[in-house]
Design a protein around this motif. Structure first.
Motif, PDB file in Angstrom:
ATOM      1  N   SER A  82     -35.450 -22.555 -77.732  1.00  0.00           N
ATOM      2  CA  SER A  82     -35.076 -23.836 -77.637  1.00  0.00           C
ATOM      3  C   SER A  82     -33.545 -24.048 -78.108  1.00  0.00           C
ATOM      4  O   SER A  82     -32.625 -23.558 -77.575  1.00  0.00           O
ATOM      5  CB  SER A  82     -36.035 -24.835 -78.576  1.00  0.00           C
ATOM      6  N   SER A 118     -31.758 -20.991 -78.428  1.00  0.00           N
ATOM      7  CA  SER A 118     -31.068 -20.423 -77.163  1.00  0.00           C
ATOM      8  C   SER A 118     -29.641 -21.209 -76.967  1.00  0.00           C
ATOM      9  O   SER A 118     -28.750 -20.597 -76.658  1.00  0.00           O
ATOM     10  CB  SER A 118     -31.988 -20.867 -75.723  1.00  0.00           C
ATOM     11  N   THR A 119     -29.621 -22.397 -77.324  1.00  0.00           N
ATOM     12  CA  THR A 119     -28.373 -23.175 -77.169  1.00  0.00           C
ATOM     13  C   THR A 119     -27.296 -22.403 -78.277  1.00  0.00           C
ATOM     14  O   THR A 119     -26.178 -22.049 -77.716  1.00  0.00           O
ATOM     15  CB  THR A 119     -28.269 -24.504 -77.675  1.00  0.00           C
ATOM     16  N   SER A 159     -26.223 -18.611 -77.081  1.00  0.00           N
ATOM     17  CA  SER A 159     -25.422 -18.750 -75.829  1.00  0.00           C
ATOM     18  C   SER A 159     -24.182 -19.274 -76.219  1.00  0.00           C
ATOM     19  O   SER A 159     -23.194 -18.623 -75.687  1.00  0.00           O
ATOM     20  CB  SER A 159     -26.095 -19.959 -74.973  1.00  0.00           C
ATOM     21  N   PHE A 211     -33.159 -15.818 -73.671  1.00  0.00           N
ATOM     22  CA  PHE A 211     -33.340 -17.464 -73.719  1.00  0.00           C
ATOM     23  C   PHE A 211     -34.845 -17.925 -73.498  1.00  0.00           C
ATOM     24  O   PHE A 211     -35.311 -17.843 -72.372  1.00  0.00           O
ATOM     25  CB  PHE A 211     -32.609 -18.097 -73.082  1.00  0.00           C
ATOM     26  N   GLY A 247     -34.823 -22.648 -73.129  1.00  0.00           N
ATOM     27  CA  GLY A 247     -33.600 -22.921 -73.910  1.00  0.00           C
ATOM     28  C   GLY A 247     -33.280 -24.539 -73.681  1.00  0.00           C
ATOM     29  O   GLY A 247     -33.757 -25.245 -72.408  1.00  0.00           O
ATOM     30  N   THR A 300     -30.001 -25.225 -66.584  1.00  0.00           N
ATOM     31  CA  THR A 300     -30.534 -24.087 -66.789  1.00  0.00           C
ATOM     32  C   THR A 300     -30.257 -22.907 -65.744  1.00  0.00           C
ATOM     33  O   THR A 300     -29.661 -21.789 -65.840  1.00  0.00           O
ATOM     34  CB  THR A 300     -32.069 -23.880 -67.070  1.00  0.00           C
TER      35      THR A 300
END
Length: 441
Positions: free
Chosen positions: A273, A276-277, A280, A295, A298, A364
């Motif tokens: 969630s 993942s941000t 990244s 991810f 995400g 995404t």
């Protein structure tokens, strides 16, 4: 007739009745299959002598220190089994702010009482061995396994970032399953105000920071918050690899066993969630640091269109500028200079719930396509793919489904954001997709 009756009575009293007993909880044993005899779990709290390092929960392949070791203590789902601590953090989010009298005199005592009987208090993570912070008191040692397709002796480090309101402990089974197969996995507990509750280096704790509503809302908050998280992510990576010098109260001997085996060029970024941000952005800032990314459901789009804020998140991963009105008019974040966006090969594993959010799913898909477009001329780089696990919701990507009895899950599934998919099968699908992707490197 008498003889027949006696034979019947004898048969009925000597033949046992076989009853099928249904387990109360979903068992995670099917997930924890691998060559490592055990998974060591080392909890590294915040250090008073190193304020830059966030709390870390480390999972690593391990074996016992001798043929006849003393009793090995299994790890719990929560650090120090602090169920009440975690529940009070979630209560601060959902019921009452921790500064109110209602929280202090009603909610906090209530959460403490609930924690005494909360099912997860009595559960342990199978095939684990808890390593204490006492430097001369470890029941296990690091047992490196070869998890690389190139058969090198180096080991891969997976850095994992938790989701919004999380604590770094909700994905313990995913991390344990990866460590069982030879990976070293570090789960970070962020201190930016996105966690429900986190211990700080000075002995206090920090609760979740609620966002302003209405006209007071600013996109700066999340953008600056994820930037802080990415900095923690990158610092923790460097610290675990031994690249950060300086004192740390919890520089455990186990780390001295692990660090020489880690390949600094084979770090894997992963998160759930908001995590993942976070990873990244970290991988966009330092693409040469990370080999690939995983991810889990995400969060790649912010939609506050009622206030005029609609943007891909984080913008830097998409090669985009910050939205108008953010960062005091500056076009880009000060965190990174890379304008290409995220370029490392990645796997995106989504819930059916997030697939249903049109703008989020489109963002995404765009991110995956951008990566493939950047790497299309290099046939040696694996393709980045997006997968959706059918009939799942957001919390199917956490351990929540293993914390409560099945009967409660059937009644509270919708409240807990769990989909109709079988809890164990969904977790197996997520893990299988992850392992197939990682085997390409």
């Amino acid at each position: 007739r008498l003889v027949a009756l006696l034979l019947f009575v004898q048969q009925s009293t000597t033949t046992p009745t076989i009853m099928k007993v249904t387990p109360l909880f979903h068992s995670p044993h099917r997930l924890l299959v691998g060559d490592a005899p055990l998974v060591g779990v080392l909890d590294l709290p915040s250090s008073a002598s190193n304020h830059e390092r966030p709390p870390i929960r480390l999972f690593f392949p391990a074996t016992t220190v001798s043929p006849k070791p003393r009793r090995v203590k299994q790890a719990r789902y929560f650090v120090n089994n602090r169920v009440s601590y975690v529940l009070q953090g979630f209560a601060h989010i959902a019921l009452a702010r921790h500064t109110t009298k209602l929280y202090k005199f009603v909610v906090r005592p209530l959460m403490w009482m609930v924690s005494l009987f909360f099912p997860v208090r009595f559960l342990k993570i199978p095939d684990t061995a808890l390593v204490t912070t006492k430097k001369d008191d470890s029941p296990v040692r690091y047992a490196p396994l070869n998890n690389n397709s190139n058969k090198s002796k180096s080991q891969s480090l997976i850095m994992f970032s938790h989701g919004l309101t999380g604590t770094g402990e909700e994905n313990a089974l995913f991390c344990t399953a990866l460590a069982k197969r030879g990976y070293v996995v570090a789960c970070i507990h962020h201190r930016d105000g996105s966690s429900s509750r986190v211990p700080m280096p000075d002995g206090t704790c920090k609760f979740y920071e609620h966002l302003p509503n209405g006209d007071d809302y600013s996109p700066n908050h999340r953008l600056e918050q994820v930037s802080f998280r990415a900095k923690e992510f990158l610092y923790a990576t460097k610290w675990l690899l031994g690249e950060e010098q300086g004192g740390d109260d919890y520089d455990h001997p186990i780390l001295q066993q692990i660090r020489p085996k880690l390949d600094t060029k084979k770090v894997i970024a992963s998160g759930f969630s908001y995590g993942s941000t976070t990873c990244s952005l970290a991988a966009t800032a330092q693409p040469n640091r990370f080999q690939c990314a995983v991810f889990l459901d995400g969060w790649f789009h912010v939609d506050y269109s009622s206030k005029g804020y609609l943007y891909n998140f984080p913008p830097e991963a998409f090669g985009e500028d910050w939205p108008n009105g953010a960062n005091n008019g500056n076009e880009r974040s000060h965190v990174i200079e890379n304008k290409e966006g995220l370029t490392i090969p990645s796997i995106f594993i989504n819930s059916a719930q997030f697939e249903g959010y049109e703008k989020l799913y489109a963002a995404t898909t765009t991110l995956a396509n951008n990566i493939n477009s950047h790497n299309k001329h290099d046939s040696t780089i694996p393709e980045s793919k997006l997968h959706v696990i059918p009939n799942t919701k957001h919390q199917n990507f956490c351990d929540v489904g293993f914390w409560l009895p099945k009967v409660l899950l059937r009644r509270l599934g919708k409240l807990l954001a769990l989909g109709d998919a079988d809890v164990l099968e969904a977790s197996e699908n997520i893990l299988d997709l992850t392992l197939k992707f990682l085997k390409q490197f």
